[in-house]
Every structure is written in structure tokens, then in C-alpha cells.
Design a protein around this motif. Structure first.
Motif, mmCIF file in Angstrom:
data_model
loop_
_atom_site.group_PDB
_atom_site.id
_atom_site.type_symbol
_atom_site.label_atom_id
_atom_site.label_comp_id
_atom_site.label_asym_id
_atom_site.label_seq_id
_atom_site.Cartn_x
_atom_site.Cartn_y
_atom_site.Cartn_z
ATOM 1 N N ARG B 112 -32.673 -43.650 -15.531
ATOM 2 C CA ARG B 112 -33.657 -45.292 -15.916
ATOM 3 C C ARG B 112 -33.144 -46.184 -14.760
ATOM 4 O O ARG B 112 -31.725 -45.895 -14.288
ATOM 5 N N VAL B 113 -33.853 -47.211 -14.650
ATOM 6 C CA VAL B 113 -33.522 -48.269 -13.588
ATOM 7 C C VAL B 113 -33.065 -49.532 -14.600
ATOM 8 O O VAL B 113 -33.846 -49.914 -15.250
ATOM 9 N N ASP B 114 -31.911 -49.794 -14.475
ATOM 10 C CA ASP B 114 -31.364 -51.104 -15.182
ATOM 11 C C ASP B 114 -30.608 -51.799 -14.125
ATOM 12 O O ASP B 114 -30.347 -51.566 -13.018
ATOM 13 N N ILE B 115 -29.886 -52.816 -14.759
ATOM 14 C CA ILE B 115 -29.128 -53.807 -13.836
ATOM 15 C C ILE B 115 -28.111 -53.145 -13.395
ATOM 16 O O ILE B 115 -27.407 -53.724 -12.319
ATOM 17 N N LEU B 116 -27.658 -52.018 -14.048
ATOM 18 C CA LEU B 116 -26.292 -51.440 -13.555
ATOM 19 C C LEU B 116 -26.621 -50.978 -12.104
ATOM 20 O O LEU B 116 -25.749 -50.611 -11.236
ATOM 21 N N ALA B 118 -28.484 -51.997 -9.968
ATOM 22 C CA ALA B 118 -28.394 -53.309 -8.975
ATOM 23 C C ALA B 118 -27.002 -53.716 -8.778
ATOM 24 O O ALA B 118 -26.540 -53.719 -7.716
ATOM 25 N N LEU B 119 -26.171 -53.588 -9.771
ATOM 26 C CA LEU B 119 -24.830 -53.944 -9.759
ATOM 27 C C LEU B 119 -23.803 -52.909 -8.658
ATOM 28 O O LEU B 119 -23.156 -53.222 -7.698
ATOM 29 N N ALA B 152 -33.091 -55.081 -8.909
ATOM 30 C CA ALA B 152 -32.743 -55.917 -10.157
ATOM 31 C C ALA B 152 -34.161 -56.307 -10.750
ATOM 32 O O ALA B 152 -34.483 -56.357 -12.135
ATOM 33 N N PHE B 153 -35.417 -56.599 -9.935
ATOM 34 C CA PHE B 153 -36.590 -56.885 -10.273
ATOM 35 C C PHE B 153 -37.268 -55.803 -10.999
ATOM 36 O O PHE B 153 -37.996 -55.856 -11.988
ATOM 37 N N ALA B 155 -35.808 -53.508 -12.554
ATOM 38 C CA ALA B 155 -35.109 -53.317 -13.910
ATOM 39 C C ALA B 155 -35.902 -54.259 -14.999
ATOM 40 O O ALA B 155 -35.752 -53.723 -16.130
ATOM 41 N N VAL B 156 -36.144 -55.518 -14.484
ATOM 42 C CA VAL B 156 -36.777 -56.308 -15.623
ATOM 43 C C VAL B 156 -38.139 -56.356 -15.567
ATOM 44 O O VAL B 156 -38.684 -57.403 -16.584
ATOM 45 N N VAL B 162 -38.755 -50.807 -21.695
ATOM 46 C CA VAL B 162 -36.969 -50.935 -21.860
ATOM 47 C C VAL B 162 -36.427 -49.547 -21.556
ATOM 48 O O VAL B 162 -36.576 -48.360 -22.037
#
Lengths: 167, 162
Positions: B112-116, B118-119, B152-153, B155-156, B162
Motif C-alpha cells: 500500500r502507498v502511505d506516508i512511510l 514518502a519518508l 505523499a499526495f 498517500a492522502v 485508507v
């Protein structure tokens, strides 16, 4: 005289048709109580430094519209987080932020504040879901997410919260 | 009626015929209008009135055109106001990068794509590690902060769930 009346009717009819829905909306707005309130979102990662987080907030009940998002209290998350602008004027938002620096918060910290427009007298109920929280290596860390409503940023017993954690 | 007033009641008998004739000459219009001229003027006036009653006077065409223009303007203005007032769209300070295929942005390959993601990408760029061109999400030939923002985008985004 007859022609003048006909012209007036030709002009008046579309104007009335166009303005009537707007007037209805306006009167509904007047009838419905509108207030603004911030929701402060806190994340507690315990003793582990928090480098990234992502959560989703939506209204479980009540009518809300998200009108703005601002960053948290710690310098690492001070800047406005990432969110989809389509969430504005909506009742659901996914918020995320990360920081690659060394100065990271531990323990309980306010990571974001969401400004809401609340329609009606009923106190809305929020559903807050933590999608992920991570350390500086990008590894997941256990964290607890909660929120507070109102201007006061200290603990409030009036806030109703439904909390879940995505694994 | 007093004796004094009575003296004015019979003025006529005292006017001489000659004086009467002179008065008539003075009061008549100079030169009599010929009957034909009189008839022509009357006919013209009648025709003009008839045209006013049944025909479309030119003076009314102009207001009609202006009324049409005004009606069109009102409709356009009303439609514009209606759409701006009732369907106000939120403005964002963000310029969202073009959408990424979900699989591509899954940097840590956890499904899955989440903020991690991007980090991890941000840390990779900061450490000057070897960047994979598959992470060039905006297609500018570089793997940089803009690509991190793109992840990041992604992900949100609200439409991804979710």
C-alpha cells in the motif's frame, strides 16, 4: 404598454428561476446554525521518536465541513501536513506528514489541527483512524491517536471519539 | 340685476353693420385654405394613424433588440452567480502532482502507498543513494523532492481509501 409588460415578463422569468434556488439555499443557511471549531489531533508514540504519521478523520455523525488544516506543535510537524484539497468543504480527510530530521517528538504531541464548520446544534461525532506512524527509518511504530475539540487545547471530556488502528 | 348692469345686456343692437363686417374681416384667417389641401392633409393624418395602429413602428424595434440583449445578459449573469454562489469549490494552496499508479509509489513494497513510502524516498534522496528512475514520478528526469511530494499526495488522496 402590452409589449413592455411582455418584455418585463421575459426578463423576470429567467431571473426568478435562477435566483429562486439561491434564495432557498440562503434561507436554509440562515435557518441552520453554523459554527466553527477546531479539532486538535494528538499522537502518542511513547518513547519512540515520531518521524511520520498518517491518519483519517471523518464525521461519524453530525454535519461538518473541513475548512482548514494546520500543522502541529512540535517543530518537526509545524508545517501544514499533506492532505487532498478535495477534502476541503468535505466531511472526510486523510492527513499525513513526515520529517527526516533528528529533532523528532516523543510522547504525546499535537500533530495537526483541523478547522471545521459545524452545521446545526448537534455535537458531531468523529471517527479518527490511524493509518500509520513511523520512526526515522520508515519502520512502523505503535502509537495512540486521539483528538480534542474546541478552542481549549487541554484535555476535554466532552469530545466523543471512536478510535481504531489500521494494522 | 341692477340698472347699471342692464346697460351691457343689449350691446348688439348698437353695433353698426359696417363695424360688424370690419370685425369679421379682421378675425378671419388670412386667405382661405382650399378644400383639396384640407382633404390631402386629413388623408395623410389618417394614414399615419392607421400605420401606428396596425404596423410595427420602427421606434419599437430598437427596444425589442435591447430587451433581448438585456435578457441574455441577465441569464448569463444569473447562471454565473448561481454556479459561484451555490456550488462554491474549495481553493487549495497545493498543486497536486499528477496521479501515480498505486503500485509505483509503493516504495517499501508493503502493498500500500502511505506516508512511510514518502519518508523512505526522502531519506534515500537525502542520503544520496542511487535513485531508481522508476521513482521519477513526475517524469522530469530527476528523482527529487517533487517526487517525494507526489508519493505523499498519492498517500492522502481521498479516492484511494485508507
Amino acid at each position: 404598454m402590452k409589449r413592455v409588460l411582455t418584455f418585463s415578463l421575459i426578463i423576470a422569468c429567467p431571473v426568478l428561476l435562477l435566483l429562486a434556488p439561491a434564495a432557498t439555499h440562503a434561507s436554509k443557511r440562515i435557518e441552520q446554525k453554523v459554527r466553527f471549531a477546531p479539532v486538535h489531533v494528538y499522537l502518542d508514540s511513547g518513547s519512540k521518536p515520531l518521524a511520520a504519521y498518517q491518519f483519517e478523520l471523518k464525521a461519524a455523525s453530525g454535519q461538518i465541513k473541513i475548512v482548514g488544516v494546520e500543522g502541529g506543535e512540535h517543530p518537526a510537524f509545524k508545517e501544514a501536513p499533506y492532505y487532498d484539497p478535495a477534502a476541503l468543504m468535505n466531511d472526510r480527510i486523510i492527513i499525513a506528514a513526515f520529517n527526516t530530521g533528528d529533532n523528532l517528538p516523543t510522547g504525546r504531541t499535537r500533530v495537526a489541527t483541523i478547522h471545521l464548520q459545524i452545521l446545526g446544534d448537534a455535537e458531531p461525532e468523529y471517527q479518527l483512524t490511524l493509518v500509520t506512524a513511523g520512526d526515522s527509518n520508515g519502520d512502523r511504530v505503535p502509537a495512540e491517536l486521539n483528538l480534542q475539540t474546541g478552542e481549549n487545547k487541554c484535555e476535554s471530556s466532552s469530545s466523543r471519539l471512536s478510535l481504531s488502528y489500521c494494522s | 340685476m341692477t340698472e347699471h348692469d342692464k346697460q351691457f345686456d343689449n350691446v348688439e343692437p348698437h353695433v353698426s353693420p359696417r363695424f360688424r363686417k370690419d370685425l369679421r374681416v379682421l378675425c378671419e384667417p388670412p386667405g382661405a385654405v382650399p378644400q383639396q389641401v384640407d382633404k390631402t392633409i386629413t388623408d395623410l393624418a389618417k394614414a399615419c394613424l392607421r400605420e401606428r395602429k396596425h404596423g410595427t413602428p420602427r421606434r419599437l424595434i430598437v427596444p425589442m433588440r435591447w430587451a433581448a440583449v438585456a435578457a441574455a445578459a441577465v441569464i448569463v449573469l444569473g447562471a454565473t452567480l448561481y454556479t459561484t454562489v451555490t456550488h462554491d469549490t474549495p481553493h487549495s494552496a497545493f498543486r497536486i502532482p499528477q496521479s501515480i499508479a498505486p503500485g509505483r509509489a509503493d516504495i517499501d513494497s508493503n502493498g500500500r502507498v502511505d506516508i512511510l513510502d514518502a519518508l523512505r524516498l526522502a531519506r534515500h534522496i537525502e542520503s544520496r543513494g542511487q535513485a531508481q528512475m522508476q521513482w521519477d514520478f513526475n517524469g522530469d528526469g530527476l528523482v527529487d523532492r517533487k517526487d517525494v511530494d507526489a508519493v505523499a499526495f498519492a498517500a492522502v488522496r481521498l479516492d484511494k481509501g485508507v
